[in-house]
Design a protein around this motif. Structure first.
Motif, PDB file in Angstrom:
ATOM      1  N   GLU A 266       0.700  -1.426  -0.242  1.00 48.35           N
ATOM      2  CA  GLU A 266       0.004   0.094  -0.333  1.00 48.35           C
ATOM      3  C   GLU A 266       0.985   1.485  -0.184  1.00 48.35           C
ATOM      4  OE1 GLU A 266      -4.450  -1.513   2.329  1.00 48.35           O
ATOM      5  OE2 GLU A 266      -2.199  -1.582   3.279  1.00 48.35           O
ATOM      6  N   THR A 267       2.333   1.103   0.694  1.00 50.39           N
ATOM      7  CA  THR A 267       2.652   2.189   0.669  1.00 50.39           C
ATOM      8  C   THR A 267       3.653   2.465  -0.885  1.00 50.39           C
ATOM      9  OG1 THR A 267       3.705   1.838   3.056  1.00 50.39           O
ATOM     10  CG2 THR A 267       4.925   2.931   1.696  1.00 50.39           C
ATOM     11  N   ILE A 268       3.513   1.446  -1.427  1.00 54.68           N
ATOM     12  CA  ILE A 268       4.294   1.688  -2.755  1.00 54.68           C
ATOM     13  C   ILE A 268       2.791   2.118  -3.499  1.00 54.68           C
ATOM     14  CG2 ILE A 268       5.127   0.552  -4.990  1.00 54.68           C
ATOM     15  CD1 ILE A 268       6.658  -1.481  -2.682  1.00 54.68           C
ATOM     16  N   ASP A 269       1.834   1.383  -3.283  1.00 56.42           N
ATOM     17  CA  ASP A 269       0.634   2.062  -4.239  1.00 56.42           C
ATOM     18  C   ASP A 269       0.626   3.637  -3.960  1.00 56.42           C
ATOM     19  OD1 ASP A 269       0.581  -0.431  -5.521  1.00 56.42           O
ATOM     20  OD2 ASP A 269      -1.437  -0.279  -3.594  1.00 56.42           O
ATOM     21  N   ARG A 270       1.042   4.167  -3.457  1.00 59.46           N
ATOM     22  CA  ARG A 270       0.814   5.705  -2.917  1.00 59.46           C
ATOM     23  C   ARG A 270       1.861   6.729  -3.665  1.00 59.46           C
ATOM     24  NH1 ARG A 270      -1.689   8.753   1.189  1.00 59.46           N
ATOM     25  NH2 ARG A 270      -3.079   8.049   0.410  1.00 59.46           N
ATOM     26  N   ALA A 271       3.505   5.649  -3.259  1.00 64.15           N
ATOM     27  CA  ALA A 271       4.395   6.542  -3.760  1.00 64.15           C
ATOM     28  C   ALA A 271       3.932   6.665  -5.799  1.00 64.15           C
ATOM     29  CB  ALA A 271       5.774   5.520  -3.300  1.00 64.15           C
ATOM     30  N   ARG A 272       3.519   5.959  -6.173  1.00 60.28           N
ATOM     31  CA  ARG A 272       3.230   5.736  -7.379  1.00 60.28           C
ATOM     32  C   ARG A 272       2.269   6.813  -7.963  1.00 60.28           C
ATOM     33  NH1 ARG A 272       3.084  -1.018  -8.074  1.00 60.28           N
ATOM     34  NH2 ARG A 272       5.423  -1.538  -8.675  1.00 60.28           N
ATOM     35  N   MET A 273       1.288   6.902  -7.057  1.00 59.12           N
ATOM     36  CA  MET A 273       0.314   8.334  -7.094  1.00 59.12           C
ATOM     37  C   MET A 273       0.755   9.620  -6.991  1.00 59.12           C
ATOM     38  SD  MET A 273      -3.416   7.199  -5.076  1.00 59.12           S
ATOM     39  CE  MET A 273      -3.626   4.985  -5.434  1.00 59.12           C
ATOM     40  N   LEU A 274       2.055   9.726  -6.439  1.00 54.25           N
ATOM     41  CA  LEU A 274       2.293  11.031  -5.665  1.00 54.25           C
ATOM     42  C   LEU A 274       3.562  11.425  -6.989  1.00 54.25           C
ATOM     43  CD1 LEU A 274       3.189  10.318  -1.446  1.00 54.25           C
ATOM     44  CD2 LEU A 274       1.553  11.704  -3.038  1.00 54.25           C
ATOM     45  N   VAL A 275       4.304  10.559  -7.636  1.00 50.47           N
ATOM     46  CA  VAL A 275       5.003  10.009  -8.713  1.00 50.47           C
ATOM     47  C   VAL A 275       4.695  10.745 -10.225  1.00 50.47           C
ATOM     48  CG1 VAL A 275       6.657   9.172 -10.240  1.00 50.47           C
ATOM     49  CG2 VAL A 275       6.624   8.771  -7.539  1.00 50.47           C
ATOM     50  N   ALA A 276       2.309   9.946  -9.517  1.00 46.76           N
ATOM     51  CA  ALA A 276       1.755  10.559 -11.622  1.00 46.76           C
ATOM     52  C   ALA A 276       1.559  11.992 -11.124  1.00 46.76           C
ATOM     53  CB  ALA A 276       0.460   9.068 -11.257  1.00 46.76           C
ATOM     54  N   ALA A 277       1.427  12.248  -9.800  1.00 50.08           N
ATOM     55  CA  ALA A 277       1.467  13.923  -9.752  1.00 50.08           C
ATOM     56  C   ALA A 277       1.970  14.698 -10.175  1.00 50.08           C
ATOM     57  CB  ALA A 277      -0.017  13.908  -8.256  1.00 50.08           C
ATOM     58  N   GLY A 278       3.285  14.033  -9.614  1.00 49.71           N
ATOM     59  CA  GLY A 278       4.314  15.719 -10.322  1.00 49.71           C
ATOM     60  C   GLY A 278       5.377  15.160  -9.572  1.00 49.71           C
ATOM     61  N   ALA A 279       5.884  14.846  -8.616  1.00 48.55           N
ATOM     62  CA  ALA A 279       6.848  13.933  -8.272  1.00 48.55           C
ATOM     63  C   ALA A 279       7.987  13.445  -8.849  1.00 48.55           C
ATOM     64  CB  ALA A 279       6.658  13.431  -6.385  1.00 48.55           C
TER      65      ALA A 279
ATOM     66  N   VAL B 192      11.328   6.921 -10.164  1.00 49.36           N
ATOM     67  CA  VAL B 192      11.983   8.298  -9.297  1.00 49.36           C
ATOM     68  C   VAL B 192      13.260   7.327  -8.261  1.00 49.36           C
ATOM     69  CG1 VAL B 192      10.487   9.416  -9.612  1.00 49.36           C
ATOM     70  CG2 VAL B 192      10.344   8.452  -8.068  1.00 49.36           C
ATOM     71  N   PRO B 193      14.099   8.555  -7.851  1.00 52.34           N
ATOM     72  CA  PRO B 193      14.987   7.979  -6.920  1.00 52.34           C
ATOM     73  C   PRO B 193      14.003   8.559  -5.859  1.00 52.34           C
ATOM     74  CG  PRO B 193      15.613  10.191  -8.447  1.00 52.34           C
ATOM     75  CD  PRO B 193      14.329   9.953  -8.617  1.00 52.34           C
ATOM     76  N   VAL B 194      15.249   7.569  -4.604  1.00 47.82           N
ATOM     77  CA  VAL B 194      14.652   7.320  -3.333  1.00 47.82           C
ATOM     78  C   VAL B 194      15.462   7.661  -2.071  1.00 47.82           C
ATOM     79  CG1 VAL B 194      13.836   5.966  -1.240  1.00 47.82           C
ATOM     80  CG2 VAL B 194      13.072   5.489  -4.117  1.00 47.82           C
ATOM     81  N   LEU B 195      14.925   8.642  -1.090  1.00 48.45           N
ATOM     82  CA  LEU B 195      15.804   8.981   0.170  1.00 48.45           C
ATOM     83  C   LEU B 195      15.253   7.309   1.515  1.00 48.45           C
ATOM     84  CD1 LEU B 195      15.227  12.862   1.535  1.00 48.45           C
ATOM     85  CD2 LEU B 195      14.954  10.740   2.711  1.00 48.45           C
ATOM     86  N   ALA B 196      16.823   8.219   2.262  1.00 51.29           N
ATOM     87  CA  ALA B 196      16.268   6.539   3.319  1.00 51.29           C
ATOM     88  C   ALA B 196      16.255   8.200   4.465  1.00 51.29           C
ATOM     89  CB  ALA B 196      17.371   6.221   3.464  1.00 51.29           C
ATOM     90  N   ASN B 197      15.896   7.577   5.129  1.00 48.72           N
ATOM     91  CA  ASN B 197      15.981   8.815   6.763  1.00 48.72           C
ATOM     92  C   ASN B 197      16.652   7.865   7.524  1.00 48.72           C
ATOM     93  OD1 ASN B 197      15.394  11.094   9.043  1.00 48.72           O
ATOM     94  ND2 ASN B 197      13.157  10.572   8.584  1.00 48.72           N
ATOM     95  N   MET B 198      17.766   8.495   8.049  1.00 47.94           N
ATOM     96  CA  MET B 198      18.117   7.180   8.599  1.00 47.94           C
ATOM     97  C   MET B 198      18.822   8.695  10.525  1.00 47.94           C
ATOM     98  SD  MET B 198      19.328   5.096   8.266  1.00 47.94           S
ATOM     99  CE  MET B 198      18.065   4.674   7.599  1.00 47.94           C
ATOM    100  N   THR B 199      17.529   8.294  11.175  1.00 46.76           N
ATOM    101  CA  THR B 199      17.508   9.599  12.353  1.00 46.76           C
ATOM    102  C   THR B 199      18.029   8.486  13.437  1.00 46.76           C
ATOM    103  OG1 THR B 199      15.895  10.602  13.776  1.00 46.76           O
ATOM    104  CG2 THR B 199      15.077   9.063  12.510  1.00 46.76           C
ATOM    105  N   GLU B 200      18.348   9.132  14.524  1.00 42.95           N
ATOM    106  CA  GLU B 200      18.414   8.587  16.147  1.00 42.95           C
ATOM    107  C   GLU B 200      17.360   7.793  16.426  1.00 42.95           C
ATOM    108  OE1 GLU B 200      21.774  11.197  14.301  1.00 42.95           O
ATOM    109  OE2 GLU B 200      20.084  11.165  15.341  1.00 42.95           O
TER     110      GLU B 200
END
Length: 298
Positions: A172-185, A208-216
């Motif tokens: 479901e996360t990937i589906d949302r990400a694809r929608m956001l890319v289609a919207a212009g991300a 598209v490029p993916v970001l990783a958040n390495m927060t403590e």
């Protein structure tokens, strides 16, 4: 001296060039302009300005209390002190789609290289806390469409962050990400993925490029740059690292001062006066005074 020698347009173009899947570019977070030239000197790829950090610096929790003006001003102050591109956290865009459009233009005007806008409800919560709620797909995509339409510089990076994984499946996360890319991300920030395999799966699923958040102290393990690059990650942020490091040192010094009546035991852990002067380029300003601004009083 004063500010960077690279224009905002050049920084945006540079960010586009280096944001390649598998590159694992490192963007340390900073809450103060003073850290910007230091991060550049150490050879990092860019700067990251966290919304949580800006809120915390004001003594506020990360629940959507900061304003667009506060974020744009501080992020702009940071961005102009380095030749590196700066990515800023724009939270939920500071309002409805029209507000999101203004947010993008204000951040462009402040000299940022890009921003990310998330799909949480407002007021939002820190991405690595429980109890987050995300908006429906229509609302999330409207934010991104508004941002994309408002953008004046095509190289200004528009990244969409999704917090779906906190409450939904990876599919479901990937589906949302694809929608956001289609919207212009232009890129995706999937918050709070569980493990390295999830990063790998998301990177493979998106074009598209993916970001990783390495927060403590977060949901994700603190993977190395190499591990994340091999998983396909393009950009890695360390949003609160500098703030936590600085505040930890401040607290230790205050404890010593209270207990001992002097800060002497902590001096060897401090940045020296000479090093501080080097970071803020006292020599450059002095040369300007000597060579350009010197004059004789009649």
């Amino acid at each position: 001296m004063l500010y960077s020698t690279t224009t905002p347009a050049q920084k945006r173009q540079r960010l586009r060039e280096i944001l390649v899947p598998g590159a694992g570019r490192q963007f340390p977070g900073t809450f103060t302009p003073l850290s910007a030239p230091l991060i550049e000197e150490k050879g990092f790829d860019g700067l990251y300005v966290s919304g949580a950090v800006l809120a915390n610096e004001l003594g506020l929790p990360d629940i959507g209390l900061t304003t667009l003006s506060e974020v744009a001003q501080r992020a702009g102050q940071i961005a102009r002190l380095s030749n590196l591109p700066t990515l800023v956290d724009a939270d939920t865009g500071f309002g409805e789609p029209m507000n999101v459009a203004r947010t993008v233009q204000e951040l462009e005007g402040a000299g940022l290289a890009g921003c990310h806008i998330e799909d949480q409800f407002n007021p939002k919560r820190c991405g690595h806390l429980d109890g987050k709620s995300v908006v429906d797909a229509e609302t999330a995509t409207k934010r991104i469409r508004a941002a994309a339409q408002a953008r004046r510089d095509e190289n200004f990076l528009l990244m969409a962050r999704t917090d779906m994984r906190g409450s939904y499946s990876l599919d479901e996360t990937i589906d949302r990400a694809r929608m956001l890319v289609a919207a212009g991300a232009d890129a995706i920030f999937p918050e709070a993925l569980k493990d390295l395999e999830e990063f790998r799966t998301v990177c493979r699923a998106l074009d598209v490029p993916v970001l990783a958040n390495m927060t403590e102290f977060g949901k994700s393990e603190l993977f190395t740059r190499r591990q994340l690059a091999e998983a396909g990650v393009a950009l890695i942020i360390y949003p609160v690292t500098s703030l936590r490091s600085a505040m930890g040192a401040v607290e230790r010094t205050l404890d010593a001062l209270a207990a001992d009546g002097t800060q002497a035991s902590q001096v060897d852990q401090m940045m020296t006066r000479a090093r501080l002067y080097e970071v803020v380029d006292y020599a450059g300003y002095s040369a300007f005074d000597d060579e350009v601004f010197t004059f004789d009083v009649p």
